[in-house]
Design an enzyme around this catalytic site. Structure first.
Site, short mmCIF file in Angstrom:
data_model
loop_
_atom_site.label_atom_id
_atom_site.label_comp_id
_atom_site.label_asym_id
_atom_site.label_seq_id
_atom_site.Cartn_x
_atom_site.Cartn_y
_atom_site.Cartn_z
CE LYS A 177 -0.70 0.43 5.01
NZ LYS A 177 0.03 1.69 5.15
CB THR A 178 3.99 2.29 1.75
OG1 THR A 178 3.43 1.98 3.02
CG2 THR A 178 4.80 3.57 1.86
NE ARG B 275 0.78 -8.20 11.07
CZ ARG B 275 0.59 -7.34 10.09
NH1 ARG B 275 1.48 -6.41 9.82
NH2 ARG B 275 -0.50 -7.42 9.33
CD GLN C 155 -3.88 -5.25 8.15
OE1 GLN C 155 -2.87 -5.14 8.85
NE2 GLN C 155 -3.82 -5.13 6.83
CG ASP D 112 -1.03 5.04 4.93
OD1 ASP D 112 -1.67 4.06 4.52
OD2 ASP D 112 0.15 4.95 5.33
CD GLU D 113 -1.95 1.83 8.37
OE1 GLU D 113 -3.00 1.15 8.44
OE2 GLU D 113 -0.82 1.32 8.26
#
Length: 714
Positions: A32-33, A592, A250, A219-220
């Site tokens: 995503k970044t 993770r 998330q 973002d997020e």
């Protein structure tokens, strides 16, 4: 010239699509970044947008720095001028220009956590309350919650309804707000609240800022709260270009205000919203992802997506059932040592857990095996305030040393100030006595009733120590001292869990070493705390799942996967909403892992949930095609260690068998009263007692229990 060839099809679409309102559902590890930074580069390079007309909001300084660096690497000087910052930094910039409209000076002060604690310290002194009864963290949460619900101090006092603790909290809140106004200061929550208030009260100021930013990126986005969303909508109002990136699966910070409905139901606010799903994961193997997919599919509040990877299937997820927390810790550390010997660095592995108290047993085994570890976002178990407090109470029973006395004489609050403690200390030095001996002998004339009550309490414990097991003694300490009540009154759930975990620790120690004393237990703990300060280079990571958000590791162990623990009992009480949040938390934990994922649980009794443990539904909900279930294997003991490929020290002694008790037998316990035997594991009885004691595990040979006689039945 920026090249987009490394992007997959959905990523390219997310970078180049020209819809006014775009929602990018970016799965874990989906890049995503990269997409967000390339989107900004695309606007500058291909759409001719000026960098200073682009806004990107992040939620951490680290993320903001990473985005700036990536854009700089792609566009060099052409990318200079984009406004990329945390939402708090953005609000700071807005207020620095326009806060005078709210009758604050432009050079207002922003206070940090230390400043906040200093103001609380002043408030506590004026009101006459103690930080041990009202911990700063809990008080700041109380203040923040009131602010976000627009509850002013006078309303908070009204809502306290005369309840002393709530009244004290409301008084602190009032002092805190008054002090901020005197200082022309804002805390971090105020930065957002003041900015939205500014925009609401002065539409022309809002319009000025909204016109400045032609394209707004967030973002997020799954972690946005209602106040932040309101601010984002104001900022994007004039040019009407809003681009958000997030993953509803998330959303794990609703307790901090994050509202999953904002990202899930965004199409209600923007009917023309276009959604692009990034579901190719670049981090994990397919077995891990497929297992996580099958878990999260049980949630209803989500945007449908299925993660996949081109990294191959990899190993199946390993699920291990253990007989106790000790066995679970030994299993996990054993696997860690094997993997380290196979070439994995400790820093590439992590142990994740739902709550901080679950680190206790793992820490002990790691220390015994001299494995360096780092705890993210928390303290080592035996360094936590409440654990040190209770251990100091226990030291009063065995040694009554001055350090223990000073730590707990006013915890809970007994109206004993620093001057009183200093005076007792001086008498003790003059008479060559301990401080406890000074008050026991009545050599300090003031606070006589308080000190006499304290001495009676300690002497009672000393007498009871001769007749009851350590576990019961600790229960007495918690109740008689008022420490348990103090934590319960202030809703200190996490601290209570740590105290209950200490109870588990003492019970395990008593079971493993039935002839040992309280002093020996305290000496054993001292060894753990002494060994815990080793170098943490190449350290294994230990952290809660919340703290692990955004991190990734080659190997992940998720421990404590039992019903009532993960998912947590208190969250389950919230119904479907709470359960779905817990499931998202498990999903975050599982994703993770890059190569190997281990899930473990034990079936022993837990004081924290006050029952025997059952495997978590978050294990059962994983499709069996992607998980390998491993049952507990019996260990062969030799010279005090169990014989496996890797040697790990085991603290447990062999337990004597005792056939005196059968299931269904009625027993009498000195403290718990009558109970029924429901299990006998090599001389360790499981006994069901009446409320409030529940099921206890007690050594069959312990003098505190006996069979009910025939005469007592008649």
């Amino acid at each position: 010239m920026v090249t987009y060839s490394q992007l997959n099809e959905n990523q390219k679409l997310a970078v180049t699509d020209e819809a006014n309102h775009l929602r990018i559902i970016a799965g874990a590890g989906s890049g995503k970044t990269r997409v967000l930074t390339m989107r900004i580069a695309y606007l500058i390079e291909h759409k001719g947008v000026k960098p200073y007309n682009i806004l990107a909001i992040t939620f951490t300084n680290k993320a903001a720095r990473e985005m700036k660096n990536r854009i700089s690497d792609m566009l060099k000087e052409a990318g200079t001028g984009c406004h990329i910052s945390t939402i708090h930094s953005l609000c700071m910039r807005i207020l620095s220009e326009d806060i005078e409209a709210l009758n604050y000076p432009k050079n207002f002060t922003v206070i940090d956590a230390d400043d906040q604690k200093q103001i609380l310290k002043e408030a506590y002194k004026e009101i006459g309350i103690d930080k041990k009864e009202y911990p700063y963290g809990g008080m700041l949460d109380y203040i923040a919650n009131n602010k976000y619900q627009y509850v002013m101090p006078e309303k908070a006092i009204e809502f306290a309804y005369g309840e002393p603790r709530l009244v004290n909290k409301a008084k602190v809140f009032a002092y805190y707000e008054k002090r901020l106004k005197q200082l022309y200061a804002l805390d971090f929550d105020d930065l957002i609240l003041f900015t939205t208030r500014l925009f609401e009260m002065f539409p022309k100021i809002m319009e000025k800022w909204s016109k400045r930013f032609h394209y707004v990126h967030v973002d997020e986005f799954q972690d946005v709260d209602k106040e932040q969303y309101k601010l984002i909508r104001y900022l994007s109002r004039c040019h009407d270009n809003l681009y958000v990136v997030g993953d509803p699966d998330q959303t794990i910070f609703t307790w901090r205000g994050a509202d999953i409905n904002i990202i899930v139901n965004m199409d209600k606010d923007y009917p023309d919203l276009k959604t692009i799903v990034l579901n190719q994961n670049y981090r994990s193997t397919n077995n891990i992802l497929s297992g996580a997919n099958s878990l999260i599919r049980n949630n209803k509040a989500r945007v449908e997506k299925e993660l996949f990877s081109k990294n191959g299937d990899g190993s199946k997820i390993i699920h291990k059932t253990c007989s106790s927390e000790v066995a679970e810790a030994n299993y996990v550390v054993n696997q860690i040592i094997k993997l380290h010997n196979d070439g994995y660095n400790y820093k590439d592995m992590a142990v994740l857990y739902r709550a901080n108290y679950l680190s206790r047993e793992i820490e002990k085994v790691l220390i015994e095996n001299r494995i360096n570890y780092v705890i993210y976002g928390g303290l080592r178990f035996y360094e936590r305030m409440e654990v040190k407090d209770i251990l100091s109470y226990l030291r009063m029973i065995t040694r009554a040393d001055d350090l223990a006395f000073i730590r707990i004489i006013n915890t809970p609050r007994r109206a004993i100030g620093a001057k009183t403690i200093e005076a007792i200390q001086n008498i003790a030095m003059e008479k060559n006595m301990s401080m406890y001996e000074v008050i026991k002998e009545g050599l300090y004339p003031k606070n006589r009733d308080t000190f006499e009550n304290f001495v009676r309490m300690v002497e009672k414990w000393r007498e009871d120590m001769k007749n009851v097991e350590l576990e019961i003694l600790l229960q007495e300490v918690l109740d008689d001292s008022g420490y348990r009540t103090m934590l319960e009154k202030d809703g200190e759930t996490e601290r209570l869990e740590n105290v209950k975990s200490l109870l588990d620790d003492i019970q395990e120690y008593s079971r493993d070493y039935p002839e040992s004393t309280l002093d020996e237990y305290l000496q054993m703990i001292a060894l753990y705390t002494d060994r815990a300060s080793e170098n943490t280079a190449d350290g294994l990571s230990l952290c809660t799942v919340h703290s692990a958000k955004g991190l990734e590791f080659e190997v992940v162990f998720v421990i404590g996967l039992s019903e009532g623990i993960f998912p947590s009992e208190r969250t389950l009480a919230e119904g479907t909403k709470g359960l779905e949040e817990e499931r998202r938390l498990a999903y975050v934990a599982y994703t993770r892992a890059k190569k190997l994922l281990y899930l473990s649980e034990s079936n022993s009794f837990s004081y924290v949930i006050q029952s025997a443990k059952l495997a978590s539904r978050f294990i059962k909900e994983i499709d069996d095609r992607y998980v390998e279930h491993v049952d507990e294997r019996p260990k062969t003991f030799s010279s005090g260690i169990f014989d496996e490929d890797i040697v790990i020290q085991d603290r447990k002694k062999e337990k004597p068998k005792d056939d005196l008790y059968r299931n269904g037998d009625t027993v009498i316990h000195k403290i718990y009263g009558e109970g029924i035997v429901i299990g006998n594991d090599s001389g360790i009885l499981q006994i069901a007692f009446a409320h409030p004691f529940g099921v206890k595990r007690i050594q069959a040979s312990h003098p505190s229990i006996r069979k009910k006689t025939k005469e007592e039945y008649s």
